[in-house]
Design a protein around this motif. Structure first.
Motif, short mmCIF file in Angstrom:
data_model
loop_
_atom_site.label_atom_id
_atom_site.label_comp_id
_atom_site.label_asym_id
_atom_site.label_seq_id
_atom_site.Cartn_x
_atom_site.Cartn_y
_atom_site.Cartn_z
N UNK A 41 0.81 -0.87 -0.47
CA UNK A 41 0.01 0.09 0.14
C UNK A 41 1.10 0.87 -0.03
N UNK A 42 2.02 1.74 0.63
CA UNK A 42 2.59 2.81 0.76
C UNK A 42 3.64 2.68 -0.58
N UNK A 56 -4.94 3.89 8.82
CA UNK A 56 -3.48 3.46 9.62
C UNK A 56 -2.54 4.06 8.43
N UNK A 57 -2.76 3.09 7.24
CA UNK A 57 -1.58 3.22 6.03
C UNK A 57 -1.89 4.65 6.03
N UNK A 58 -2.91 5.54 5.23
CA UNK A 58 -2.85 6.52 4.86
C UNK A 58 -2.59 7.70 5.36
N UNK A 79 0.86 10.08 5.40
CA UNK A 79 1.10 11.86 5.66
C UNK A 79 -0.67 12.36 5.26
N UNK A 80 -1.43 11.58 4.83
CA UNK A 80 -2.36 11.54 4.58
C UNK A 80 -3.35 12.06 5.82
N UNK A 81 -4.76 13.48 5.56
CA UNK A 81 -5.39 13.08 6.94
C UNK A 81 -6.44 14.22 6.93
N UNK A 82 -7.68 14.07 7.25
CA UNK A 82 -8.90 14.89 7.24
C UNK A 82 -9.16 16.35 6.63
#
Length: 168
Positions: A104-105, A136-138, A142-145
């Protein structure tokens, strides 16, 4: 044992890539965090022609040896607030037997590299609220809402189905 993972941009004119895109999309659809059931044959038959006709399609396939193990189906969009393109990750999946090995990463890293290469302002995606593994992967990548202002709060994803097929 570390798996040897290769991520490529799919060539939708290549029959092998077509096969793998259809197989990975169907596998994602079967997953409870995807569609929770198979895609109808008529949808599968329209998938590759539809993706090929859509001018903003970009798909990454992850392989372990010669076996497709993951997919990131993306579409280019445009951010009016940055006046630059963006990439939206529409479908993202890793086969269950390959989860936890960094696939995934590796897919997300490939999407990010392409976004930077094309001068995109951001990469967007949606994730189901209860999909803790994917979140968790996202988040680790570095992803966030999205929160554009304190006053406006965080973004929510809404949908208006236009037909029965869209209810899925």
């Amino acid at each position: 044992m570390a798996l040897r993972v290769t991520v490529i941009e799919a060539d939708l004119a290549n029959p092998e890539h077509q096969r793998d895109v259809v197989a990975m999309t169907q596998a994602y659809a079967l997953d409870p965090m995807g569609n929770g059931g198979p895609l109808p044959p008529e949808v599968l038959a329209r998938l590759i022609p539809g993706l090929r006709e859509h001018p903003t399609t970009i798909i990454f396939l992850a392989y372990v040896d010669s076996r497709a193990a993951g997919i990131a189906t993306c579409f280019f969009g445009f951010s009016t607030f940055t006046a630059r393109p963006l990439i939206n990750v529409h479908d993202f999946a890793v086969l269950p037997e390959f989860r936890g090995h960094g696939i995934g990463r590796a897919l997300l890293d490939s999407v990010e590299r392409e976004a930077r290469r094309r001068g995109c302002s951001k990469v967007t995606l949606e994730v189901q609220e209860h999909n803790a593994r994917a979140r968790h992967v996202y988040e680790a990548a570095g992803f966030a809402q999205a929160v554009y202002s304190q006053e406006g709060g965080g973004s929510l994803f809404y949908v208006q189905p236009l037909d029965r097929e869209s209810l899925q």
